[in-house]
Design a protein around this motif. Structure first.
Motif, PDB file in Angstrom:
ATOM      1  N   GLU A 146      -1.864   7.642   1.108  1.00 30.42           N
ATOM      2  CA  GLU A 146      -2.251   9.139   0.777  1.00 30.42           C
ATOM      3  C   GLU A 146      -2.850   9.926   2.146  1.00 30.42           C
ATOM      4  O   GLU A 146      -3.847   9.741   2.487  1.00 30.42           O
ATOM      5  N   LYS A 163      -6.528   7.939   1.744  1.00 31.76           N
ATOM      6  CA  LYS A 163      -6.541   6.983   0.697  1.00 31.76           C
ATOM      7  C   LYS A 163      -5.828   5.974   0.796  1.00 31.76           C
ATOM      8  O   LYS A 163      -4.612   6.363   0.993  1.00 31.76           O
ATOM      9  N   GLY A 203      -8.696  -0.075  -8.698  1.00 29.90           N
ATOM     10  CA  GLY A 203      -7.741   0.176  -9.965  1.00 29.90           C
ATOM     11  C   GLY A 203      -6.737  -1.103 -10.096  1.00 29.90           C
ATOM     12  O   GLY A 203      -7.000  -1.889  -9.480  1.00 29.90           O
ATOM     13  N   LYS A 260       7.890   1.389   0.136  1.00 27.43           N
ATOM     14  CA  LYS A 260       6.602   1.218   0.196  1.00 27.43           C
ATOM     15  C   LYS A 260       6.142   0.495   1.526  1.00 27.43           C
ATOM     16  O   LYS A 260       6.888   0.364   2.133  1.00 27.43           O
ATOM     17  N   LEU A 319       0.675  -1.461  -0.114  1.00 29.98           N
ATOM     18  CA  LEU A 319       0.027  -0.086   0.105  1.00 29.98           C
ATOM     19  C   LEU A 319       0.810   1.199   0.089  1.00 29.98           C
ATOM     20  O   LEU A 319       1.877   1.439   0.592  1.00 29.98           O
ATOM     21  N   ASN A 320       0.562   2.170  -0.674  1.00 29.38           N
ATOM     22  CA  ASN A 320       0.805   3.496  -0.783  1.00 29.38           C
ATOM     23  C   ASN A 320      -0.013   4.455   0.007  1.00 29.38           C
ATOM     24  O   ASN A 320      -1.265   4.208  -0.413  1.00 29.38           O
ATOM     25  N   THR A 354      -0.634  -0.945  -4.990  1.00 33.05           N
ATOM     26  CA  THR A 354       0.266  -0.762  -6.290  1.00 33.05           C
ATOM     27  C   THR A 354       0.796  -2.274  -6.459  1.00 33.05           C
ATOM     28  O   THR A 354       1.060  -2.443  -7.723  1.00 33.05           O
ATOM     29  N   THR A 390      -9.439  -6.515  -7.872  1.00 31.21           N
ATOM     30  CA  THR A 390      -9.465  -5.024  -8.736  1.00 31.21           C
ATOM     31  C   THR A 390     -10.585  -4.468  -8.383  1.00 31.21           C
ATOM     32  O   THR A 390     -10.463  -3.161  -8.240  1.00 31.21           O
ATOM     33  N   GLN A 406      -3.687   3.634  -1.682  1.00 28.24           N
ATOM     34  CA  GLN A 406      -3.621   3.148  -3.029  1.00 28.24           C
ATOM     35  C   GLN A 406      -2.750   1.542  -3.334  1.00 28.24           C
ATOM     36  O   GLN A 406      -1.549   1.470  -2.910  1.00 28.24           O
ATOM     37  N   PHE A 417      -3.066  -3.206 -10.422  1.00 29.50           N
ATOM     38  CA  PHE A 417      -1.741  -3.371  -9.525  1.00 29.50           C
ATOM     39  C   PHE A 417      -1.091  -4.536 -10.237  1.00 29.50           C
ATOM     40  O   PHE A 417      -1.605  -5.204 -11.056  1.00 29.50           O
ATOM     41  N   CYS A 462     -10.204  -2.780  -4.882  1.00 33.51           N
ATOM     42  CA  CYS A 462      -8.939  -1.690  -4.824  1.00 33.51           C
ATOM     43  C   CYS A 462      -9.372  -0.558  -5.624  1.00 33.51           C
ATOM     44  O   CYS A 462      -8.773   0.407  -5.355  1.00 33.51           O
TER      45      CYS A 462
END
Length: 206
Positions: A6, A11, A34, A51, A3-4, A15, A29, A13, A36, A32
């Protein structure tokens, strides 16, 4: 899963996802929101040091094994607490902990690294959960109760005040532990009884 975070928008993200076996990629998908990159092992994740990671399995033994590897590699674990969970100001929450909505963590409780607390779990005052403990929905620890490393509580299971469940032990759904149990025990019933059946040879991560 990597996870990244924000911080400003709170939030997450996703990746990268590390999965050594088959996974439900379309469902993940959708969850999440989005795309990855999927990896068979953590070694192929790029920029690992920049990360943060979370461990998604609900099996405490596997969680602890992966946690030990992440610690060995010097990587960072994200701590995820749902905004609808209540955490007392004096409670301590370890790195990599995942806390679901409706969880209550009382004053001076200690929730160790990589612990997973499912929805509606209750951690009483001064209770302690060591690394990689998993609580199913509605499980409860009363005041001063203790769960050892990689212990597991089934749905609605309870540990009474000042009672301990040993490392790698399991308390089945709906059971009530009124006397302490050692390492590797399977406990069931109210009051819970059982025997030692697990002999797990995994080095404990610090």
């Amino acid at each position: 899963m990597d996870l990244n975070i924000e911080k400003s928008g709170r939030k997450l993200q996703v990746t990268d996802v590390v999965s050594p076996g088959p996974m439900r990629a379309p469902d993940l998908t959708a969850v999440c929101g989005g795309s990855f990159t999927v990896h068979a092992d953590i070694a192929s994740v790029s920029d690992k040091e920049a990360k943060q990671f979370i461990i998604c399995t609900g099996d405490p033994t596997i969680r602890h094994k992966v946690y030990a590897e992440i610690v060995r590699l010097g990587l960072t674990l994200a701590r995820i607490v749902h905004p609808m969970a209540y955490i007392a100001r004096s409670a301590m929450i370890g790195d990599g902990a995942i806390i679901y909505p409706g969880v209550f963590v009382g004053p001076y409780a200690q929730v160790g690294a990589n612990v997973l607390l499912n929805a509606q779990g209750v951690i009483g005052h001064d209770a302690r959960l060591d690394a990689s403990v998993v609580l199913s929905p509605g499980a409860r620890l009363c005041g001063h109760a203790v769960c050892g490393t990689a212990a597991f509580l089934g749905t609605g299971a309870s540990i009474l005040p000042k009672v301990s469940l040993g490392a790698y032990s399991k308390l089945s759904a709906g059971s009530v532990l009124s006397r302490s149990a050692g390492e590797g025990f399977l406990m069931h019933g109210n009051p819970a009884t059982g025997r030692q059946i697990f002999h797990v040879g995994i080095d404990k991560a610090e």
